[in-house]
Design an enzyme around this catalytic site. Structure first.
Site, PDB file in Angstrom:
ATOM      1  N   LYS A  64     -14.954  -1.505 -26.977  1.00 40.69           N
ATOM      2  CA  LYS A  64     -16.116  -1.851 -26.146  1.00 40.69           C
ATOM      3  C   LYS A  64     -16.253  -0.770 -25.102  1.00 40.69           C
ATOM      4  O   LYS A  64     -15.282  -0.408 -24.436  1.00 40.69           O
ATOM      5  CB  LYS A  64     -15.953  -3.204 -25.456  1.00 40.69           C
ATOM      6  CG  LYS A  64     -17.187  -3.500 -24.568  1.00 40.69           C
ATOM      7  CD  LYS A  64     -17.220  -4.921 -24.053  1.00 40.69           C
ATOM      8  CE  LYS A  64     -16.355  -5.089 -22.832  1.00 40.69           C
ATOM      9  NZ  LYS A  64     -16.531  -6.428 -22.227  1.00 40.69           N
ATOM     10  N   ASN A 156     -19.294 -18.539  -1.927  1.00 42.43           N
ATOM     11  CA  ASN A 156     -19.602 -17.150  -2.263  1.00 42.43           C
ATOM     12  C   ASN A 156     -19.871 -16.385  -0.982  1.00 42.43           C
ATOM     13  O   ASN A 156     -20.444 -16.935  -0.039  1.00 42.43           O
ATOM     14  CB  ASN A 156     -20.833 -17.083  -3.189  1.00 42.43           C
ATOM     15  CG  ASN A 156     -20.976 -15.709  -3.813  1.00 42.43           C
ATOM     16  OD1 ASN A 156     -19.994 -15.132  -4.282  1.00 42.43           O
ATOM     17  ND2 ASN A 156     -22.180 -15.178  -3.834  1.00 42.43           N
ATOM     18  N   THR A 217     -10.997  -9.715 -10.979  1.00 46.34           N
ATOM     19  CA  THR A 217     -10.275  -8.456 -10.784  1.00 46.34           C
ATOM     20  C   THR A 217      -9.907  -7.846 -12.132  1.00 46.34           C
ATOM     21  O   THR A 217      -8.996  -8.314 -12.805  1.00 46.34           O
ATOM     22  CB  THR A 217      -9.021  -8.688  -9.913  1.00 46.34           C
ATOM     23  OG1 THR A 217      -9.457  -9.161  -8.642  1.00 46.34           O
ATOM     24  CG2 THR A 217      -8.230  -7.409  -9.730  1.00 46.34           C
TER      25      THR A 217
HETATM   26  P1  NAD Z   1     -22.282  -9.901 -10.316  1.00 47.30           P
HETATM   27  O1  NAD Z   1     -22.569  -8.551  -9.792  1.00 47.30           O
HETATM   28  O2  NAD Z   1     -23.367 -10.645 -11.003  1.00 47.30           O
HETATM   29  O3  NAD Z   1     -21.743 -10.833  -9.123  1.00 47.30           O
HETATM   30  C1  NAD Z   1     -20.807 -10.320  -8.201  1.00 47.30           C
HETATM   31  C2  NAD Z   1     -20.163 -11.451  -7.427  1.00 47.30           C
HETATM   32  O4  NAD Z   1     -19.233 -10.884  -6.498  1.00 47.30           O
HETATM   33  C3  NAD Z   1     -21.139 -12.268  -6.599  1.00 47.30           C
HETATM   34  O5  NAD Z   1     -20.633 -13.581  -6.467  1.00 47.30           O
HETATM   35  C4  NAD Z   1     -21.115 -11.540  -5.265  1.00 47.30           C
HETATM   36  O6  NAD Z   1     -21.552 -12.349  -4.184  1.00 47.30           O
HETATM   37  C5  NAD Z   1     -19.642 -11.222  -5.152  1.00 47.30           C
HETATM   38  N1  NAD Z   1     -19.351 -10.084  -4.292  1.00 47.30           N
HETATM   39  C6  NAD Z   1     -19.953  -8.876  -4.290  1.00 47.30           C
HETATM   40  N2  NAD Z   1     -19.394  -8.083  -3.372  1.00 47.30           N
HETATM   41  C7  NAD Z   1     -18.413  -8.817  -2.780  1.00 47.30           C
HETATM   42  C8  NAD Z   1     -17.468  -8.558  -1.747  1.00 47.30           C
HETATM   43  N3  NAD Z   1     -17.428  -7.370  -1.119  1.00 47.30           N
HETATM   44  N4  NAD Z   1     -16.597  -9.543  -1.404  1.00 47.30           N
HETATM   45  C9  NAD Z   1     -16.639 -10.763  -2.028  1.00 47.30           C
HETATM   46  N5  NAD Z   1     -17.508 -11.059  -3.004  1.00 47.30           N
HETATM   47  C10 NAD Z   1     -18.378 -10.097  -3.382  1.00 47.30           C
HETATM   48  O7  NAD Z   1     -21.013  -9.729 -11.241  1.00 47.30           O
HETATM   49  P2  NAD Z   1     -20.528 -10.619 -12.472  1.00 47.30           P
HETATM   50  O8  NAD Z   1     -21.111 -10.073 -13.717  1.00 47.30           O
HETATM   51  O9  NAD Z   1     -20.696 -12.044 -12.125  1.00 47.30           O
HETATM   52  O10 NAD Z   1     -18.973 -10.220 -12.497  1.00 47.30           O
HETATM   53  C11 NAD Z   1     -18.117 -10.656 -11.451  1.00 47.30           C
HETATM   54  C12 NAD Z   1     -16.815  -9.893 -11.528  1.00 47.30           C
HETATM   55  O11 NAD Z   1     -16.157 -10.216 -12.756  1.00 47.30           O
HETATM   56  C13 NAD Z   1     -16.970  -8.376 -11.532  1.00 47.30           C
HETATM   57  O12 NAD Z   1     -15.937  -7.830 -10.737  1.00 47.30           O
HETATM   58  C14 NAD Z   1     -16.734  -7.994 -12.982  1.00 47.30           C
HETATM   59  O13 NAD Z   1     -16.241  -6.679 -13.133  1.00 47.30           O
HETATM   60  C15 NAD Z   1     -15.706  -9.026 -13.368  1.00 47.30           C
HETATM   61  N6  NAD Z   1     -15.605  -9.275 -14.806  1.00 47.30           N
HETATM   62  C16 NAD Z   1     -14.364  -9.521 -15.295  1.00 47.30           C
HETATM   63  C17 NAD Z   1     -14.213  -9.769 -16.643  1.00 47.30           C
HETATM   64  C18 NAD Z   1     -12.866 -10.077 -17.191  1.00 47.30           C
HETATM   65  O14 NAD Z   1     -12.703 -10.132 -18.415  1.00 47.30           O
HETATM   66  N7  NAD Z   1     -11.887 -10.345 -16.370  1.00 47.30           N
HETATM   67  C19 NAD Z   1     -15.337  -9.744 -17.486  1.00 47.30           C
HETATM   68  C20 NAD Z   1     -16.587  -9.524 -16.928  1.00 47.30           C
HETATM   69  C21 NAD Z   1     -16.715  -9.300 -15.576  1.00 47.30           C
END
Ligand code: NAD
Length: 317
Positions: A64, A156, A217
């Protein structure tokens, strides 16, 4: 080679498919039948991340490619963008290029739901969510499938994003309340799904016996949970190598308060090699870093269904 665009994925792969596929991938990893290759993940500046997650498992070889582009939401696009390329594991011939955005949301939500299913106390009734971005709604829907939650509480950093998550809870028939972090102590299971660079969920916010699914994370430098809380929990993960380098455990491991050997792959719980939760009072924590095999597993379903139904765009390579 078949191109399966993003627009077809919702009709090809269900959340239930993703749950079963991710369970099978985690179990195959635990049994030594599948392996992830080292992740490449690079910062591009302005919060943009780009990289590759790849691996091999019975019947699947692939990668991916994509990342996280936080400026997209303001442009009306989702911040995560990716495609999965599948190869024939015997010959290396490219078989498919599959849109990876919905697949990522489904396989990530499936991983946390599997952890809740296997590690949360059976009587868990209150679901806590830290985060309200694109992934959060998928996380909520998947969690609601594995436990009879009676209500949802959420926090949030950007509170204006919470009503959208509340609308999903309402759709599921679950009362929803935006709460300060201190009230996360009411939750039996907490999902963290933010892109935060520093911990917000601290030890006093989490009651004994809670299960934490830490999903945000996935890169060096990100952090959602107090490392002392991580170190005090019984820690599970999708893959230990990723957990200690790019997952939530990276900080506790770097601080010397958690040993890599103390982290258990969730696949070992699925195969019965590890008992999972040992007492109703301990805090269990799933460090969901996102492994390439999750992506290959769900993309493989999309390819199989597209072939069966004659969908997708065939191109010569
Ligand atoms: P998104 O951009 O739609 O949402 C981001 C979220 O983080 C929101 O709730 C926002 O308010 C919050 N946020 C942004 N900046 C922040 C800060 N400085 N402090 C605290 N909160 C903050 O992103 P998403 O698509 O919902 O993804 C969320 C996270 O999950 C991302 O870090 C992404 O990389 C991660 N992710 C992890 C996996 C995995 O397999 N573990 C898969 C997909 C995404």
């Amino acid at each position: 080679m078949l191109i399966i665009p993003e627009s077809l994925i919702a009709d090809l792969v269900t959340p239930e498919d993703a749950h079963a596929a991710v369970e099978a991938a985690f179990a195959a990893m635990a049994e030594g039948e599948a392996r992830n290759f080292p992740v490449v993940r690079e910062a591009l500046g302005e919060g943009r991340q780009y990289g590759f997650k790849s691996g091999i498992m019975p019947g699947a070889l692939g990668v991916k490619s994509g990342g996280y582009f936080p400026g997209n939401a303001a442009r009306g696009m989702i911040n995560h963008q990716s495609v999965v390329i599948l190869f024939d594991p015997e010959t290396g011939v490219p078989r498919a290029m599959v849109g990876g955005n919905l697949l990522t949301a489904l396989r990530t939500a499936a991983a946390s739901a599997i952890s809740i299913d296997r590690l949360a106390r059976p009587e868990a009734r209150v679901l806590g969510i830290v985060g309200a971005g694109h992934q959060a709604q998928f996380q909520l829907r998947a969690a609601a499938r594995v436990r009879r939650f009676e209500r949802v509480i959420a926090w949030n950093l950007h509170p204006e994003m919470l009503p959208r998550l509340g609308a999903v809870a309402a759709e599921l028939g679950l009362p929803f309340e935006a709460v300060p972090l201190e009230r996360m102590v009411e939750a039996d299971a907490i999902i963290t799904i933010t892109s935060a660079p520093a911990a917000s969920l601290m030890a006093p916010h989490v009651a004994p016996g809670t299960h934490l699914a830490c999903m945000g994370t996935d890169t060096k430098g990100k952090q959602e949970v107090d490392p002392a809380l991580v170190a005090s929990a019984r820690v599970f993960t999708d893959e230990v190598a990723q957990s200690i380098t790019i997952g939530e455990a990276q900080h506790a491991v770097a601080a010397g308060s958690l040993r890599a050997e103390a982290i258990t792959p969730l696949g070992e719980v699925l195969t019965g090699a590890h008992p999972g939760r040992r007492s109703p009072d301990e805090i269990t924590l799933f460090d969901g870093t996102g492994v390439g095999l999750q992506d290959l597993a769900v993309a493989g379903i999309a390819l199989r269904r597209a072939e069966e139904r004659g969908l997708g765009i065939e191109v010569l390579v």
